[in-house]
Design an enzyme around this catalytic site. Structure first.
Site, short mmCIF file in Angstrom:
data_model
loop_
_atom_site.label_atom_id
_atom_site.label_comp_id
_atom_site.label_asym_id
_atom_site.label_seq_id
_atom_site.Cartn_x
_atom_site.Cartn_y
_atom_site.Cartn_z
N SER A 201 -87.90 144.64 70.48
CA SER A 201 -87.09 143.61 71.04
C SER A 201 -87.29 142.35 70.17
O SER A 201 -88.03 142.49 69.00
CB SER A 201 -87.49 143.35 72.44
N LYS A 202 -86.67 141.17 70.37
CA LYS A 202 -86.85 139.91 69.73
C LYS A 202 -86.17 139.02 70.27
O LYS A 202 -85.33 139.18 71.39
CB LYS A 202 -86.27 139.97 68.29
#
Ligand code: NAD
Length: 433
Positions: A122-123
């Site tokens: 994720s980011k």
């Protein structure tokens, strides 16, 4: 006083170069496609892995110190969670875009998989200029952003970490905000925390230590000696300075290092302890007198055995790749080599240890932090370092075997190892419909 504390660790990457050169998501996907082709990946899975699972855009209103209300935009992208909770940093930067966050979230998916961590990728990011914000404003921004994405977060669903312009202080605020909502303390919701509140020993040095370990493996593969191997490092921050120190400890010779203003060079080897003392006192390399001064562009093309780009994205491009003289490139930074440059380096016989493998030491010790928080039992530094070593060595060797079996570069091999692992779990889990 308070302001200075948060600003010491601000990075200002030259994102114009990054985004100007190529679309980051497409550049990453070009490598994905090549690896998927070599794996003969089913069309259906290719389609699944080309799409992020979830993308959230939130408005982040906060009151500025002058009483005015400003509304920032925040993103969180969960790219893939087939193998476990998503893992990925949060950046505060004016150049944050949904495309960039998507690319970085996919990158995290492959990075966690290549070192076989039970995490997805994720980011997140908030479009803001933290250098123009006070510490109380940054705290309000961090907490409001956290509450905006709180339904995604959790030790079992999505675990953030520091990234560009965020640090352990912000991780503490995220942990606190999340814990206040849950009505009990949840340390494992975020990594990169201060040691006093559930951080891991060895996390700060982990990325540089990982770079040293994979470089040692590459030297073994090329049958080159450790002793006296010449190393050039671009960037003298966390990753660059620690890689340099640990490589020197192994008997390698550091010829040149640089920061954003330029580099210092001594063909016979720098006195690294003296350079470290200088940087501790003066912060910059520019005023160091005991070596020659060179530009960052000159540094990249020096005659050396190992080159460690540990500063920025897209510094090795089709414009300078043909001039690179190193035998090994260890990508400490994320995305230092453009997709166009890959083939030039490969044709020149340069062994590139790709970013998703080379700098995975950081996320590996973040994983250790999460494990320790969940277990409520903390490891000593030797345990952290020896477990990191084991993971980095075996991951390197898996990529080495994949590269030699399929006659591909280490980068494509690393993507193949990672994509294969994610794909295998998708096949086993089947499609929920
Ligand atoms: P840092 O802020 O500690 O250090 C960055 C260094 O790069 C500084 O010495 C800075 O002066 C230098 N620099 C900045 N602009 C430059 C330029 N134009 N030319 C040459 N040098 C320049 O950052 P860091 O944590 O060491 O991260 C460096 C890179 O490694 C980034 O790409 C980051 O995403 C990546 N990375 C870091 C970690 C980690 O654990 N810190 C983990 C994985 C990847």
């Amino acid at each position: 006083m308070q302001h200075a504390v948060t600003r010491t660790h601000m990075i200002r990457p030259e994102k114009d170069t990054f985004l100007g050169a190529e679309n980051p998501f497409e550049s990453m996907m070009a490598r994905f496609d090549e690896a998927a082709h070599h794996l003969n990946l089913e069309t259906g899975l290719r389609r699944v892995l080309r799409h992020p699972e979830k993308q959230l855009i939130v408005a982040v209103p906060i009151q500025r110190d002058n009483g005015e209300v400003e509304v920032f935009t925040g993103y969180r992208v969960l790219y893939n969670t087939a193998r476990g909770p998503a893992k990925g940093g949060i950046r505060f930067d004016m150049q944050v875009t949904l495309d960039e966050v998507k690319a970085l979230a996919a990158w995290m998916t492959w990075k966690c998989a290549v070192v076989n961590l039970p995490f997805g990728g994720s980011k997140g990011g908030v479009v803001c200029d933290p250098s123009k914000m006070s510490v109380p404003e940054l705290e309000r921004l961090t907490r409001r952003y956290t509450s905006g994405i709180i339904d995604m977060l959790g030790p079992d669903s999505d675990v953030p970490a520091p990234d560009v312009n965020t640090n352990e202080r912000m991780m503490a605020w995220i942990m606190d905000t999340y814990s206040m909502h849950k009505r009990h303390t949840v340390t494992a919701v975020v990594t990169g925390k201060p040691i006093a509140m559930g951080g891991s020993l060895g996390r700060k040095e982990a990325t540089g230590r990982g770079c040293m370990i994979v470089t040692r493996e590459a030297l073994r593969q090329l049958k080159l000696p450790l002793q006296g191997t010449r190393v050039v490092v671009q960037g003298f921050g966390n990753v660059g300075s620690i890689s340099a120190q640990l490589m020197e400890e192994q008997g390698m010779k550091i010829l040149a290092v640089s920061d954003k203003d330029g580099g210092i060079y001594n063909a016979k080897g720098l006195d690294l302890a003296d350079v470290m003392r200088h940087v501790k006192e003066h912060k910059v390399l520019r005023s160091y007198q005991q070596a020659d001064h060179i530009t960052n562009a000159e540094l990249l093309t020096l005659d050396t055995d190992v080159l460690v780009p540990a500063a920025l994205e897209n510094v090795i491009t089709d414009e300078n790749a043909a001039q690179i003289r190193a035998k090994i490139i260890c990508e400490g930074a994320n995305g230092p080599t453009s997709a166009d440059a890959d083939h030039i380096l490969q044709d020149a016989g340069i062994l590139v240890i790709p970013d998703i493998l080379a700098n995975a030491g950081g996320v590996t010790v973040s994983y250790f932090e999460w494990v320790q928080d969940r277990g409520g039992y903390f490891w000593d530094l030797e345990t952290v370092n020896s477990r990191l070593e084991k993971i980095m060595v075996s991951s390197y060797q898996e990529c080495e075997v994949m590269a030699s079996r399929n006659h591909v570069s280490m980068r494509i091999a690393a993507y193949m190892v990672a994509i294969d692992r994610v794909a295998q779990v998708h096949r086993l889990r089947g499609m929920y419909a």
